[in-house]
Design a protein around this motif. Structure first.
Motif, PDB file in Angstrom:
ATOM      1  N   ALA A 112      49.052  67.087  33.835  1.00  0.00           N
ATOM      2  CA  ALA A 112      48.183  67.322  34.991  1.00  0.00           C
ATOM      3  C   ALA A 112      46.730  67.372  34.543  1.00  0.00           C
ATOM      4  CB  ALA A 112      48.568  68.646  35.659  1.00  0.00           C
ATOM      5  N   PRO A 271      42.064  68.137  52.328  1.00  0.00           N
ATOM      6  CA  PRO A 271      42.535  69.471  51.955  1.00  0.00           C
ATOM      7  C   PRO A 271      41.677  70.548  52.610  1.00  0.00           C
ATOM      8  CG  PRO A 271      41.384  68.414  50.124  1.00  0.00           C
ATOM      9  CD  PRO A 271      41.526  67.376  51.179  1.00  0.00           C
ATOM     10  N   GLU A 289      42.654  74.103  42.019  1.00  0.00           N
ATOM     11  CA  GLU A 289      44.025  73.645  42.258  1.00  0.00           C
ATOM     12  C   GLU A 289      44.031  72.459  43.232  1.00  0.00           C
ATOM     13  OE1 GLU A 289      46.038  77.056  43.722  1.00  0.00           O
ATOM     14  OE2 GLU A 289      45.796  78.234  41.875  1.00  0.00           O
ATOM     15  N   VAL A 290      43.224  72.548  44.263  1.00  0.00           N
ATOM     16  CA  VAL A 290      43.148  71.462  45.244  1.00  0.00           C
ATOM     17  C   VAL A 290      42.606  70.195  44.586  1.00  0.00           C
ATOM     18  CG1 VAL A 290      41.933  70.705  47.330  1.00  0.00           C
ATOM     19  CG2 VAL A 290      42.969  72.985  47.240  1.00  0.00           C
ATOM     20  N   ARG A 293      45.130  68.314  42.420  1.00  0.00           N
ATOM     21  CA  ARG A 293      46.026  67.475  43.224  1.00  0.00           C
ATOM     22  C   ARG A 293      45.295  66.232  43.729  1.00  0.00           C
ATOM     23  NH1 ARG A 293      47.679  72.669  45.137  1.00  0.00           N
ATOM     24  NH2 ARG A 293      46.394  72.446  47.019  1.00  0.00           N
ATOM     25  N   ALA A 296      45.078  63.702  40.934  1.00  0.00           N
ATOM     26  CA  ALA A 296      46.373  63.079  40.687  1.00  0.00           C
ATOM     27  C   ALA A 296      46.750  62.123  41.806  1.00  0.00           C
ATOM     28  CB  ALA A 296      47.438  64.154  40.528  1.00  0.00           C
ATOM     29  N   SER A 297      46.368  62.454  43.031  1.00  0.00           N
ATOM     30  CA  SER A 297      46.685  61.592  44.185  1.00  0.00           C
ATOM     31  C   SER A 297      45.444  61.546  45.086  1.00  0.00           C
ATOM     32  CB  SER A 297      47.892  62.161  44.949  1.00  0.00           C
ATOM     33  OG  SER A 297      48.192  61.352  46.079  1.00  0.00           O
TER      34      SER A 297
END
Length: 301
Positions: A112, A271, A289-290, A293, A296-297
Motif C-alpha cells: 500500500a 471521498p 487513509e482516504v 485509497r 491505489a484507485s
C-alpha cells in the motif's frame, strides 16, 4: 465570464533609444597609451576686439601640461594551489511547472502506498466552518514529504484596494477575482509540484455551480488533483463560524445555505469525511487513509 488582467509590458529598448541614448563611447586616439593622461588641447588666441589692432610679432606658444607619469597596477594575486572557493550564490535552475498528471495505480503485488511520503496534489473541499484551513495546515506540516498549503481565500485577499467580497453579492467583479485567485493557486501548485513539493489547496467548491466547481481546479492544476470533501454536521459549522472574525465570519443563514448545498457531494463518487467528532490531528489521519485509497484507485471526476 473571464476578465483580462494585467497590462502590456513596455517594448524592449531599441538601438538609439533608452536611458543612454545620445551617449557616445569614449574615443580612442591613436598613439595614446594606457595609463597616460593627455594634456589639454592648445587654446587658440582670442579674436581681436573690434576697434583695436591686433599686436604684431610672433604669437608665443601656448604652454603645454606635461604628461602624467604612467602608473602600473599589479594584477591580482593568482592562487596556484589548493581547491577553489565554492560559489554559494549561483543560479539555481527550477523545472517549469506543468499540469499534474493522473496518478498511476500501483502494481497488484506492491504494498500500500504511503501518502505521507508521496508527492501529491490535494484539494480539500467543504463549507465555511468545516475546518478546511486548519486541517490543511496541520496535514502539510506533519508530512514526511515537503508540502505547501495554498488557501484560495488567502490568495483572494491579496487584493487590498478594490477587493470584491462575495458576501456583498456575487457579481462580475467578485467572480473575476475568484477566477484570478484560482488560476494563481493552480499556477503556484504546478510549480511547487514540478520541484518535488506536494500541495494541499482548500476551497468551498460547490457541486451545483460550474463557476465555483471542480472543472476550474482540474484545468488549472491537472487531472492528478485528488479532491476530498470535509462535511461535518450543521451544528458544528455554525459553532466554528461563530468563532471567526472579520469578513471570514458569515451569518448563520448563509452558513446553513452553503452547508445544504454541499450535501450534493453525496453520491458524487468523491471521498467524504464527516469530521464532526474528530479533532484536527484525527481528521488529518483519516485524510491520509482516504488518500492512500485514492492513490491505489484514482477517482474519476
Amino acid at each position: 465570464m473571464q476578465h483580462a488582467v494585467g497590462s502590456p509590458l513596455p517594448p524592449p529598448h531599441q538601438p538609439g533609444q533608452g536611458p543612454h541614448a545620445g551617449w557616445a563611447p569614449a574615443a580612442h586616439h591613436p598613439g595614446a597609451h594606457p595609463g597616460t593622461s593627455q594634456g589639454p588641447a592648445p587654446v587658440p588666441p582670442p579674436p581681436p576686439v573690434p576697434g583695436f589692432a591686433a599686436p604684431s610679432g610672433p604669437v608665443p606658444p601656448t604652454p603645454q601640461q606635461p604628461p602624467a607619469p604612467s602608473v602600473s597596477v599589479p594584477p591580482p594575486p593568482q592562487h596556484t594551489s589548493g581547491p577553489a572557493a565554492p560559489d554559494t550564490t549561483g543560479h539555481v535552475p527550477l523545472p517549469p511547472g506543468g499540469p499534474v498528471g493522473a496518478p498511476a495505480a500501483p502494481p497488484a503485488a506492491a504494498s500500500a502506498p504511503d501518502p505521507t511520503a508521496t508527492t501529491l496534489a490535494v484539494l480539500l473541499i467543504g463549507p465555511a466552518g468545516a475546518g478546511k484551513t486548519s486541517v490543511a495546515k496541520y496535514w502539510a506540516a506533519h508530512r514526511r514529504a515537503p508540502t505547501a498549503h495554498i488557501s484560495l481565500d488567502d490568495v483572494r485577499e491579496w487584493v487590498r484596494s478594490g477587493f470584491a467580497d462575495p458576501q456583498s453579492g456575487w457579481n462580475d467583479h467578485s467572480e473575476a477575482q475568484y477566477r484570478l485567485a484560482r488560476r494563481t493557486c493552480g499556477f503556484a501548485a504546478r510549480n511547487f509540484l514540478a520541484n518535488g513539493i506536494s500541495c494541499i489547496l482548500d476551497d468551498a467548491v460547490f457541486p451545483d455551480r460550474p463557476v465555483v466547481g471542480l472543472g476550474g481546479w482540474k484545468r488549472h492544476v491537472g487531472p492528478g488533483l485528488l479532491p476530498v470533501v470535509l462535511l461535518p454536521g450543521l451544528d458544528i459549522v455554525l459553532e466554528r463560524n461563530a468563532e471567526r472574525t472579520g469578513n471570514r465570519r458569515l451569518t448563520d443563514e448563509e452558513v446553513a445555505r452553503i452547508h445544504g448545498r454541499m450535501a450534493g457531494w453525496y453520491g458524487s463518487g468523491l471521498p467524504i469525511i464527516d469530521n464532526s467528532q474528530l479533532d484536527v490531528p484525527g481528521t488529518a489521519r483519516v485524510l491520509d487513509e482516504v488518500l492512500a485509497r485514492a492513490i491505489a484507485s484514482p477517482p474519476s471526476w
